[in-house]
Design a protein around this motif. Structure first.
Motif, PDB file in Angstrom:
ATOM      1  N   LEU A 242      -6.514   3.215   4.438  1.00 28.27           N
ATOM      2  CA  LEU A 242      -5.986   4.077   5.458  1.00 28.27           C
ATOM      3  C   LEU A 242      -4.709   4.616   5.290  1.00 28.27           C
ATOM      4  N   LEU A 243      -3.715   3.588   4.732  1.00 28.38           N
ATOM      5  CA  LEU A 243      -2.353   3.828   4.587  1.00 28.38           C
ATOM      6  C   LEU A 243      -2.174   4.701   3.198  1.00 28.38           C
ATOM      7  N   THR A 244      -3.088   4.706   2.336  1.00 27.08           N
ATOM      8  CA  THR A 244      -3.103   5.610   1.039  1.00 27.08           C
ATOM      9  C   THR A 244      -4.033   6.588   0.982  1.00 27.08           C
ATOM     10  N   THR A 245      -4.318   7.135   2.176  1.00 21.19           N
ATOM     11  CA  THR A 245      -5.003   8.423   2.364  1.00 21.19           C
ATOM     12  C   THR A 245      -3.905   9.676   1.936  1.00 21.19           C
ATOM     13  N   ALA A 246      -4.341  10.805   1.266  1.00 21.10           N
ATOM     14  CA  ALA A 246      -3.157  11.810   0.973  1.00 21.10           C
ATOM     15  C   ALA A 246      -2.456  12.053   2.138  1.00 21.10           C
ATOM     16  N   HIS A 247      -3.072  12.574   3.119  1.00 24.21           N
ATOM     17  CA  HIS A 247      -2.072  12.795   4.365  1.00 24.21           C
ATOM     18  C   HIS A 247      -0.781  11.910   4.469  1.00 24.21           C
TER      19      HIS A 247
ATOM     20  N   SER B  61       0.884  -1.163   0.060  1.00 26.66           N
ATOM     21  CA  SER B  61      -0.191   0.093   0.047  1.00 26.66           C
ATOM     22  C   SER B  61       0.806   1.416   0.057  1.00 26.66           C
ATOM     23  N   LEU B  62       1.775   1.241   0.865  1.00 35.06           N
ATOM     24  CA  LEU B  62       2.703   2.581   0.931  1.00 35.06           C
ATOM     25  C   LEU B  62       3.454   2.624  -0.203  1.00 35.06           C
ATOM     26  N   LEU B  63       3.986   1.624  -0.880  1.00 34.30           N
ATOM     27  CA  LEU B  63       4.999   1.716  -1.874  1.00 34.30           C
ATOM     28  C   LEU B  63       4.488   1.577  -3.339  1.00 34.30           C
TER      29      LEU B  63
ATOM     30  N   HIS C 100     -11.521 -11.073   6.585  1.00 38.02           N
ATOM     31  CA  HIS C 100      -9.928 -10.605   6.222  1.00 38.02           C
ATOM     32  C   HIS C 100      -9.884  -9.801   5.231  1.00 38.02           C
ATOM     33  N   PHE C 101     -10.566  -9.878   4.105  1.00 42.41           N
ATOM     34  CA  PHE C 101     -10.528  -8.814   3.055  1.00 42.41           C
ATOM     35  C   PHE C 101     -10.743  -7.450   3.453  1.00 42.41           C
ATOM     36  N   ILE C 102     -12.071  -7.317   4.232  1.00 40.15           N
ATOM     37  CA  ILE C 102     -12.399  -5.858   4.772  1.00 40.15           C
ATOM     38  C   ILE C 102     -11.418  -5.419   5.490  1.00 40.15           C
ATOM     39  N   TRP C 103     -10.729  -6.104   6.670  1.00 37.54           N
ATOM     40  CA  TRP C 103      -9.901  -5.450   7.269  1.00 37.54           C
ATOM     41  C   TRP C 103      -8.735  -4.968   6.801  1.00 37.54           C
ATOM     42  N   PHE C 104      -8.172  -5.998   5.698  1.00 41.46           N
ATOM     43  CA  PHE C 104      -6.808  -5.414   5.260  1.00 41.46           C
ATOM     44  C   PHE C 104      -7.119  -4.526   4.002  1.00 41.46           C
ATOM     45  N   ALA C 105      -8.204  -4.489   3.386  1.00 41.44           N
ATOM     46  CA  ALA C 105      -8.721  -3.316   2.329  1.00 41.44           C
ATOM     47  C   ALA C 105      -8.741  -2.302   3.150  1.00 41.44           C
TER      48      ALA C 105
END
Length: 216
Positions: A180-185, A34-36, A170-175
């Motif tokens: 959250l990790l790819t929000t603009a901030h 997600s971050l990369l 599992h899918f919902i949590w990790f999605a």
């Protein structure tokens, strides 16, 4: 529905939620991608994890889960494969640094073609799938849940419903983690540390692999 069935239902719901939110290889993998690589890669990784859960559920309902859990060589093989995969992922994450130091090359350019984008999407999905499918702790969790918590009198339809719930959670949590990790901030903050994120993720994945390899 009897009170006992209610207790079983609530137990499955709570145990699954506690298990899915606990940090582990799946969380590390989704966070890294997600971050990369962005939200799409993170969500596809989450989908791969959910599909792998479905595989664990399928062989458990067929009765193979208990057979696997009771055969030490199966657990050892799965542990070895899972550990080697995590270590390989860790080395892959660190490889650009290693290669640049060994061959004095710069960092590779980001993919920009449609074919490369499709390839990355497939890679994200299968990374999540393999990470979960090769985790012996996931197998033991599913087998234990169906053998110790879910009654033998529970109907097949209800068992399938439990399985669908576990995979979906599992899918919902990790999605959600990927989102959250790819929000603009967060992306703005992480843009300056992407190289270090890759390095830390590599070390973390290698550490998890070595820990899994040394566990009994």
């Amino acid at each position: 529905m009897s009170s006992m069935n209610h207790f079983e239902l609530y137990s499955v719901m709570v145990i699954t939620l506690l298990a899915v939110i606990s940090p582990g290889p799946d969380f590390a993998m989704v966070s890294k991608l997600s971050l990369l690589k962005g939200r799409r890669a993170g969500v596809l990784c989450a989908l791969g994890i959910g599909m792998a859960i479905s595989v664990h559920i399928a062989y458990t309902l067929l009765g193979l889960g208990i057979v696997f859990a009771n055969n030490l060589w199966v657990l050892k093989l799965l542990r070895w494969l899972g550990a080697m995969y995590l270590i390989w992922l860790g080395i892959s994450a660190l490889w650009p640094d290693i290669k640049s130091r060994l061959f004095k090359q710069g960092s590779p350019s980001a993919p920009n073609s449609k074919a490369e984008t499709i390839s990355n999407s497939h890679s994200a999905f299968w990374s999540g799938f393999a990470c979960n499918a090769l985790n012996p702790k996931t197998m033991l969790f599913i087998v234990s849940l169906f053998s110790q918590v879910i009654s033998t009198e529970t109907s097949l339809l209800m068992e399938l419903s439990y399985g669908a719930y576990i995979a979906l959670v599992h899918f919902i949590w990790f999605a959600l983690v990927a989102t959250l990790l790819t929000t603009a901030h967060v992306q703005q903050k992480s843009a300056f540390f992407k190289d270090w994120i890759e390095r830390v993720a590599g070390v973390l994945l290698m550490g998890l692999g070595i820990k899994l390899l040394m566990s009994h």
